[in-house]
Design a protein around this motif. Sequence first.
Motif, mmCIF file in Angstrom:
data_model
loop_
_atom_site.group_PDB
_atom_site.id
_atom_site.type_symbol
_atom_site.label_atom_id
_atom_site.label_comp_id
_atom_site.label_asym_id
_atom_site.label_seq_id
_atom_site.Cartn_x
_atom_site.Cartn_y
_atom_site.Cartn_z
ATOM 1 N N PHE A 203 0.812 -1.216 0.000
ATOM 2 C CA PHE A 203 0.000 0.000 0.000
ATOM 3 C C PHE A 203 0.851 1.274 0.000
ATOM 4 C CE2 PHE A 203 -2.668 -3.245 2.038
ATOM 5 C CZ PHE A 203 -3.827 -3.155 1.264
ATOM 6 N N PRO A 205 2.763 4.417 -1.216
ATOM 7 C CA PRO A 205 2.408 5.211 -2.408
ATOM 8 C C PRO A 205 3.276 4.925 -3.626
ATOM 9 C CG PRO A 205 2.327 6.576 -0.447
ATOM 10 C CD PRO A 205 2.888 5.266 -0.014
ATOM 11 N N ALA A 208 2.828 1.262 -4.856
ATOM 12 C CA ALA A 208 1.513 1.057 -5.462
ATOM 13 C C ALA A 208 1.431 1.709 -6.836
ATOM 14 C CB ALA A 208 0.426 1.608 -4.548
ATOM 15 N N ARG A 234 -3.073 3.760 -4.014
ATOM 16 C CA ARG A 234 -2.589 2.836 -2.978
ATOM 17 C C ARG A 234 -3.509 1.621 -2.862
ATOM 18 N NH1 ARG A 234 -2.255 5.863 2.380
ATOM 19 N NH2 ARG A 234 -1.432 3.835 3.076
#
Length: 899
Positions: A203, A205, A208, A234
């Motif tokens: 997750f 940033p 992702a 995310r």
Amino acid sequence: MAEGIVGEFLALKEETDADLLAMQCGDFYEFFGDDAEFVGEELDLKISEKSSHGSAYPMAGVPLTELTPYLKALVERGYRVAVADQYEVDGGHERAIERVVTPGTLLETTDSEARYLAAIVREGGGNGGEDESRYGLAFADVTTGRFHATEIVGGSEDVLTECYRFAPAEILPGPAVRTDDDLLGRLRDRTDGTLSLHTTDAFAPDTARATVDEQFGSEALASVGLDEATGAIRAAGGVLDYVDTTGVGTLASMTRLQPSQSKEGVALDATTQRNLELVEPMGDGGRTLLDTIDHTVTSAGGRLLREWLCRPIRAREELTRRADGVEALAAAALAREELREELGAAYDVERLSSKTVSGSADARDLLRVRDTLAVLPRLVDAIEGSPDLQNSPIADVLARPDRAAAEELRGALDEALAEDPPGGVREGDLIRRGYDDDLDELIDGHEAALDWIDGLADREKRRHSITHLSTGRNKTDGYYIQVGNSETDEVPEEYDQIKSLKNANRYTTDELDEREREVFRFEERRSDLEYELFCELRERVADAAELLQDVGRALAECDCLASLAVHAVSHDWTRPELVDSGLDIDGGRHPVVEQEVEFVPNDLALTEDRAFLVVTGPNMSGKSTYMRQTALITLLAQIGSFVPARSAQVAPVDGIYTRVGALDELAQGRSTFMVEMAELANILHSATDESLVILDEVGRGTATYDGISIAWAATEYLHNEVRAKTLFATHYHELTGLAEHLDRVANVHVAADERGDEVTFLRTVEEGPTDRSYGIHVADLAGVPEPVVGRSRDVLSKLRAEKAIEARGSSSDESVQAVFDLDSGSFRGSASADGGRTADELSEGETTENETVDGSLDPDAESVLDAVQETNIGETSPIELMSRVEEWQRRLDDTEDDE
């Protein structure tokens, strides 16, 4: 050794965080130890107990080919199951976990419902409060390749609404959500999704974003307006990483990133979806709107119709296009039925494409792809043969897929696949003769070897004059010659006996052994080559996943529009006219209720100058049905459907909000009234002047005066500030007076015919307010005992005549207390059953027992009167009020005794 297998099982189990492990052991998948006992109980499997070196262990297994239904049963109950497969290595076996099957990554589903995996990420909030939170959400259906993402600014209720719309089977909470006990609790209570943890790194940033860019392309986020939506990115990255980690192998089928919320969408919160019973009934055995209008003949069509109902739109161009399609199909009865008949032969190619991508599709699945691709040109022919359809949106829908590419793929599959292949992919007989020269050569050699063996018995009979001679094959003996006992003395010397039976002996020869080895070599080489060719073919189909999804979606939309046309024709629905403002319904009906009873149609008109209707009328007379049908007609118009009315002019709304009965959330510490107020607050915060609001009995969950006050203030706020189109049903007749003071408020009521004590609900809505609620009649209809109903009528008559009401005792000689005298609105004192009188009945100069000659009350009696005057009757429950009256009477009686 058994202990070795158990040890291997336990070692593999430690490698995974799955709840259960199914490990392949030859032709079975086995569960050992605690897992065996668990699945034995859950799935009613037989548990064996085997001993080895003095220790015993439980074991339960299922055949290799029958794992899927057991796996599905476990996963649908919320369990995560790891699957370890067995491989041949250097003459031995090795096993490794190949996939972890979870509720959101179950590919082998047998129902038609979408099966979404969701991720929820929260950013912000914290000290700023829930209203400042920013949530990212992503939803992926591994069975079809659908992938949606969005970002929400606001409260957790919006998150629940989005989850309710997609109904995820599994939810991955992001790092901040994992510590939000309130949201987690509401997700557990309001969805059926299993909550699963996934690595926090997925997750992050930057991680992702890289994952999303790699999956969909670097321009995908910008194309759907999510390039700056960190939360959505995310969440999407977390979902993609989870799908990859579990090994389901369907990432390649996720070819498009789509926003889950369109700017042209209609706000439809979870409360409204439940209240209107769109796809889920509020009670057991209830019928939903989807149940009622779903006449689809394909799984994908049913999924799309559900999506339309939960995600209505207000884009005029798209709504007009859909309605044009429904109208064309409604007019072309023969072509419509031909279209539906052809659609009925189609398989769910969206799901089949995911199976090919994952490598789990077999030859029969590829035949289903072939047969569905063949449906496409037949549908085009049906459309072109109908003047009503050839220039309609249906033709445009079928033109979206690349028909040339679809025909090329269909031809390749038809050329390659055998017409009746086995269920496995390692058994041979998958590929048609003539497809591959090398395979044809192997098939010829294999068949020649088999022909030699098939003719062996006849040749040997003639050669050796043996009558009872036959040939056969089994796993133990391989190929053999069998001779009956009566002729065993005649067998030649080259026959080598391998088994003696009761009535015969079995033999082999050097030549038969060589032919057997030849057959086995051909079978092995043929199987390997067929599997290789099949995998190449399956990979080709997997590469065409986007094409198959286009075909699947086109077929689903045709099916969906045809379903709406079928219902419109068979139930006399009409096409709504989309207008710029207002809502005008002539002869409107409830789309579900009209299926069950003889329905009385009603009109409704909302305009700029008359946008707020206060709806009054008796209980059970149809107020709620009238309001719900208004919302449903509006919603149906905004999915492109016809509607149940003689005519309807509908200005598309940006949201439909309802408050029609609180769900019980006592488990969360939320009272019925608290839920009611929370839903009202959401409406007052969310609705706009382009929304439709349906309110039913707001304020009834608290004391009367409080309830009236809240309902009154909410009416003013909706009228003055929000200015939404509103229907407000109430028993507070005081609210009907607002029509005289607020220029956009009007009164309507559901009529009743009263003749003596008999009341008939007419189900017709008329202008103006009602003058009474007929609650006692409803009590009678509901089976309340006659003594209660009769006493209620007596009390009501006194209330209407503004006479005092006495609380009756349980026997005729017990004193009776005069509780209310509505002439003055206060407690009046006591009167005995033997002729005692209230203060107003005393003649001039008389005094009561608690009154002095000069008219003043003694201190004790005066304190009782003060208590009476301080009591707010409207805010005091009847039981509490009676308790107070008894206390006051006791105090007055004590005063008399003292005197």
